[in-house]
Enzyme design. Structure first.
Site, PDB file in Angstrom:
ATOM      1  N   GLU A 142      -4.039   3.769   6.887  1.00  0.00           N
ATOM      2  CA  GLU A 142      -3.499   2.765   5.974  1.00  0.00           C
ATOM      3  C   GLU A 142      -3.990   3.062   4.562  1.00  0.00           C
ATOM      4  OE1 GLU A 142      -2.860  -1.383   8.404  1.00  0.00           O
ATOM      5  OE2 GLU A 142      -4.734  -1.137   7.310  1.00  0.00           O
ATOM      6  N   CYS A 143      -3.061   3.164   3.622  1.00  0.00           N
ATOM      7  CA  CYS A 143      -3.377   3.319   2.210  1.00  0.00           C
ATOM      8  C   CYS A 143      -4.357   4.476   1.990  1.00  0.00           C
ATOM      9  CB  CYS A 143      -3.890   2.012   1.629  1.00  0.00           C
ATOM     10  SG  CYS A 143      -3.767   1.926  -0.173  1.00  0.00           S
TER      11      CYS A 143
END
Length: 436
Positions: A327-328
């Site tokens: 994520e990210c």
């Protein structure tokens, strides 16, 4: 029944976190059990809340979560003496989309739960106008009740008197006025406050904030303004599916953005979480059946991540047979390369072709609704995932198969689709809940 309050303000940067921490610690020192929550998508503040209260804090989000999920999460405050929900941005700031009732604004939570609002007002550069702002916030939405105001960064006794008189004339209670006090300023970086676990003196800082606030704010009056809240039984729990049975979770200063409610939901569903540290050159546990790299600050540690051969080779070996999701910041590390703020390019894991750069920062911020075009750990194609994106990286290349069709909160399609290659998947948005 616990006394309940929402701490909010007209805007970001006014002092909501400092006041929340100070009130929580001051009441804890009086022997009260205090439970904090954070309204909106913020990873950093709940860790400060936990440091101040000794109790885990979780996020509640009216845009990403349904009412049942929010009721389930806040029910943990039922055995506390005081419940404090810290807002994000300004009181009414949220999704600006026509016909949307759950906007993600702090006001949604205040109205939904019936908790009165304490406003932090910074009257710097103004006097009577501060009262007009407070009165406007009080009257803007009928279902939101204002308990009173705490003034912050007051310049002088004369300045305080001018603002107090105006607020009193507007019928707004003033619980106290805080003069400027640099010693309790919390250090910041580009995604918000420097994380609580990175500050060795955080306990002393919170103690000083509590002493300072107790000296200038009528704590009894604040407590008297609180609502008497009785938690309602939740019809459902958390709309979160664990990504696997045994989860290797990257967890250190570079990979720290994990919502507490996500970890709790994974464990409640029977999943085991096995932390490992990429910065310590650790590989994901070989006994895990899925690896999850959350967001954080890989851009501050890119050189070390690139040099940690055991981590990168272990991650690649893991991904040959089992799913890996980022994520990210975790997504960036799964990519081919990351250019830091100094323009230096660092080789990442190479499980995806993503290339990102912080040399020319561009802010990406907002809610995201993603419909999966391909599976990712815990979710099948067609699943609708609600999340939030906040980073300053620029995409140089995103060549792999798109993972999802991603919309912002207004319904506009955005370019940050996420990617999939083999067993590796990644998204720029942080998952909060699944639509059901």
């Amino acid at each position: 029944m616990p006394a309940s309050l929402v701490i909010s303000a007209p805007a970001s940067g006014v002092g909501k976190t400092t006041l929340t921490l100070a009130l929580a610690r001051a009441w804890r020192k009086r022997g009260l059990n205090v439970q904090c929550f954070k309204s909106g998508p913020d990873y950093i503040d709940p860790a400060f809340h936990a440091a101040a209260t000794g109790r885990a804090s979780v996020n509640v989000d009216s845009w990403a979560m349904d009412r049942g999920t929010i009721a389930h999460l806040v029910s943990r405050g039922g055995n506390a003496d005081v419940v404090l929900a810290e807002g994000s941005m300004g009181l009414f700031d949220g999704v600006a989309a026509r016909g949307v009732s759950a906007t993600g604004a702090t006001a949604d939570i205040a109205e939904m739960l019936g908790w009165p609002v304490v406003l932090v007002i910074d009257p710097s550069g103004q006097a009577q106008t501060a009262a007009a702002i407070a009165a406007g916030l009080r009257d803007y939405r009928a279902g939101v009740r204002l308990g009173g105001v705490v003034l912050n960064r007051v310049a002088s006794p004369r300045h305080e008197d001018l603002v107090r008189r105006a607020l009193n004339e507007a019928g707004i209670k003033v619980f106290g006025a805080l003069p400027r006090h640099a010693e309790i300023s919390l250090p910041k970086r580009h995604l918000g406050l420097v994380q609580a676990e990175e500050q060795a003196e955080i306990g002393k800082l919170i103690d000083e904030a509590a002493r300072f606030v107790a000296e200038h704010v009528d704590l009894d009056a604040v407590l008297h303004s609180a609502g008497q809240w009785s938690p309602q039984a939740a019809a459902n729990g958390l709309n979160v599916t664990p990504p696997g049975q045994r989860i290797a979770l990257a967890r250190d200063a570079a990979f720290s953005f994990v919502y507490p409610h996500m970890l709790e939901a994974w464990r409640a569903a029977g999943a085991e979480i096995v932390p490992f540290s990429p910065l310590a050159d650790e590989a994901p546990d070989a006994s895990a059946n899925v690896c999850w790299l959350p967001g954080g600050y890989p851009e501050l540690h890119a050189g070390k991540i690139a040099a940690n051969a055991r981590f990168r080779s272990g991650l690649r070996a893991f991904a040959e047979t089992r799913p890996v999701h980022g994520e990210c910041g975790g997504y960036m590390v799964l990519g081919a390369g990351l250019t830091d703020a100094d323009g230096i390019s660092h080789e990442m894991a190479g499980l995806l072709g993503l290339e990102t750069s912080f040399a020319k920062r561009r802010m990406h911020l907002g809610y995201r609704l993603a419909e999966l075009a391909a599976p990712m750990p815990g979710h099948q194609p067609g699943a609708r995932l609600r999340g939030h994106e906040f980073h300053y990286s620029t995409i140089l290349a995103q060549p792999d198969t798109p993972l999802a069709v991603v919309h912002d909160a207004t319904g506009a399609v955005i370019a940050e689709t996420g990617s999939r290659r083999g067993h590796a998947t990644g998204t720029f948005f942080h998952l909060i809940a699944e639509d059901r």
